[in-house]
Design an enzyme around this catalytic site. Structure first.
Site, mmCIF file in Angstrom:
data_model
loop_
_atom_site.group_PDB
_atom_site.id
_atom_site.type_symbol
_atom_site.label_atom_id
_atom_site.label_comp_id
_atom_site.label_asym_id
_atom_site.label_seq_id
_atom_site.Cartn_x
_atom_site.Cartn_y
_atom_site.Cartn_z
ATOM 1 N N CYS A 110 0.808 -1.235 0.000
ATOM 2 C CA CYS A 110 0.000 0.000 0.000
ATOM 3 C C CYS A 110 0.835 1.276 0.000
ATOM 4 C CB CYS A 110 -0.951 -0.001 1.187
ATOM 5 S SG CYS A 110 -1.982 -1.465 1.213
ATOM 6 N N HIS A 244 -3.255 6.991 3.273
ATOM 7 C CA HIS A 244 -3.688 5.738 2.650
ATOM 8 C C HIS A 244 -5.072 5.387 3.205
ATOM 9 C CE1 HIS A 244 -4.169 1.725 1.382
ATOM 10 N NE2 HIS A 244 -3.815 1.159 2.523
ATOM 11 N N ASN A 274 -10.398 -0.157 0.456
ATOM 12 C CA ASN A 274 -8.940 -0.048 0.441
ATOM 13 C C ASN A 274 -8.413 -0.538 -0.917
ATOM 14 O OD1 ASN A 274 -6.197 -0.387 0.756
ATOM 15 N ND2 ASN A 274 -6.325 -1.399 2.756
#
Ligand code: COA
Length: 317
Positions: A110, A244, A274
Site C-alpha cells: 500500500c 492511505h 482499500n
C-alpha cells in the site's frame, strides 16, 4: 528539489459492490462494515484487467499534464501483481501509449505510490529523467479470500496515476520498512515443480487486523511528524493530509493524535474501500479534479502497508 506533480488521473471498474451485496457472499452486514471501517461500497473488476484500469488512469494523467508519450523518460508502476508476472505492467503501458523509455514495476504494497515518488525524485536528482509517469494499480479482488468476512469486505480495485516533471515541489520524504512475514501476507504460487517439498503458503491475503491497525496509526504519526520537521514546517502550513485509505477509524485515530483539523483530512474510503497503493493517487486526482486542491497548496501524503512498509512526503502542488 526533484519534482512537481504536473497531472493526475484515476480509473476504477464499473461494478459497484455495496455492503448489502457483500452480505450475500459472507455473513456480514452494512452496519458492521460501516461502523468498523467507514466503507459503504467498493469497485470490483468483472471484465476489466489491471492493464485496462492503468491505461485509463495513465492517459488521463498525461492529458492533464499535457505530456506526450515520447517526452516520458521513465514509467514506474507500483503494484502487488500485474496481469502477468512478465511483462511488467509498466512495460504493457509503455507499449500501449507508444513510449520508448525504460519501464519497471515496484512492489511496496500500500505504500507503493510514495516509494515510486521517491524513486522518481532520485531519477530526477541524478539528471536521468525530467518527465516520469507513475501509476499505482491494484486488483485486490484477486488477492482476497472471498470466504473470509474479516478481510474480503475491506478491499477494492482501482488505479491512480501521476505525471511528475522536474521542479521544486518535493519538500520532504521519508520511506521506511520493518520486515514481517506474519501480520499482512499474500502467498505466492509454488508452481508445479515436481521436486518441491515445501509446505504450500496460503494463497490469499491473511492479516492480523488489530496489529496492523496499531502499526498503521503509529507509523503514520511518526512519518508525518518526521517529514514536517525535515521540511521545517508545522501542520498550520499544510492544506491537507491525504492518508492511505485502509480504514476510517485508522485515519481518525491518526488525525486526532497528530492534532489535525477536520478540513485537513480527506477520505474516499466510503466509495472505494482499500485500493492499496492506488488509494492515495486516486484521492489526489479526485481532489485536484474537483478543485479542492489548487496550485501552491502544500499537502502531505502518508501510507503504510504490507511488508511492512510506510512512508510520507510533503509536496507543494
Ligand atoms: N462482518 C461481521 N462481523 C465480522 C466481520 C464482518 N465483515 N469481520 C469480523 N467480524 C467479527 C469477528 O469475527 C469478531 O467476532 P467475535 O468477537 O465473535 O470473534 C468481531 O467481528 C470483532 O472482530 P475484530 O477483528 O476484533 O474487529 P475490529 O474492530 O478489530 O475490526 C478490522 C477489524 C479488520 C476492521 C480492523 O482490525 C482493521 O481495520 N485493521 C487494519 C486492517 C488494515 O487496514 N489492513 C490493510 C493495511 S494496508
Amino acid at each position: 528539489m526533484s519534482f512537481t506533480i504536473a497531472g493526475t488521473g484515476k480509473a476504477h471498474p464499473k461494478l459497484v459492490v455495496t455492503n448489502d451485496m457483500m452480505s450475500e457472499i459472507v455473513e456480514t452486514n452494512d452496519e458492521w462494515i460501516s461502523t468498523r471501517t467507514g466503507i459503504k461500497s467498493r469497485y470490483i473488476s468483472t471484465d476489466e484487467t489491471l492493464f485496462d484500469l492503468t491505461l485509463a488512469a495513465s492517459k488521463q494523467a498525461m492529458k492533464n499534464a499535457d505530456i506526450a508519450a515520447d517526452k516520458l523518460d521513465f514509467i514506474i508502476c507500483s503494484t502487488m501483481q500485474g496481469d502477468y508476472k512478465t511483462p511488467s505492467l509498466a512495460c504493457q503501458i509503455q507499449h500501449a501509449i507508444g513510449a520508448k523509455c525504460p519501464a519497471v514495476d515496484i512492489n511496496a504494497a500500500c505504500t507503493g505510490f510514495i516509494y515510486a515518488l521517491d524513486f522518481a525524485a532520485a531519477l530526477m536528482d541524478s539528471g536521468r529523467a525530467e518527465n516520469i509517469l507513475i501509476a499505482s494499480s491494484e486488483m485486490m479482488s484477486k488477492h482476497i479470500d472471498w470466504s473470509d468476512r474479516a478481510t474480503c469486505v475491506l478491499f477494492g480495485d482501482g488505479s491512480g496515476a501521476a505525471v511528475v516533471t522536474k521542479g521544486d515541489g518535493l519538500l520532504a520524504m521519508r520511506l521506511a520498512a520493518k520486515g514481517d512475514e506474519k501480520l499482512l501476507v499474500i502467498g505466492g504460487s509454488h508452481g508445479n515443480n515436481p521436486f518441491d517439498k515445501k509446505t504450500p503458503v496460503h494463497e490469499y491475503l491473511t492479516m492480523e487486523g488489530g496489529e496492523v491497525f496499531k502499526f498503521a496509526v503509529s507509523s503514520m504519526c511518526y512519518d508525518v511528524k518526521y517529514v514536517l520537521e525535515k521540511a521545517n514546517l508545522t501542520l498550520d502550513d499544510i492544506r491537507m493530509v491525504i492518508p492511505h485509505q485502509a480504514n476510517m477509524r485508522i485515519i481518525t485515530a491518526a488525525a486526532k493524535r497528530l492534532g489535525l483539523h477536520d478540513s485537513q483530512i480527506m477520505s474516499g474510503i466510503d466509495r472505494y474501500g482499500n485500493t492499496s497503493s492506488a488509494s492515495i493517487p486516486i484521492l489526489l486526482s479526485e481532489l485536484i479534479e474537483n478543485g479542492t486542491l489548487k496550485k501552491g497548496d502544500i499537502i502531505i501524503l502518508t501510507a503504510f502497508g504490507g511488508g511492512l512498509t510506510s512512508g510520507a512526503c510533503i509536496i507543494k502542488l
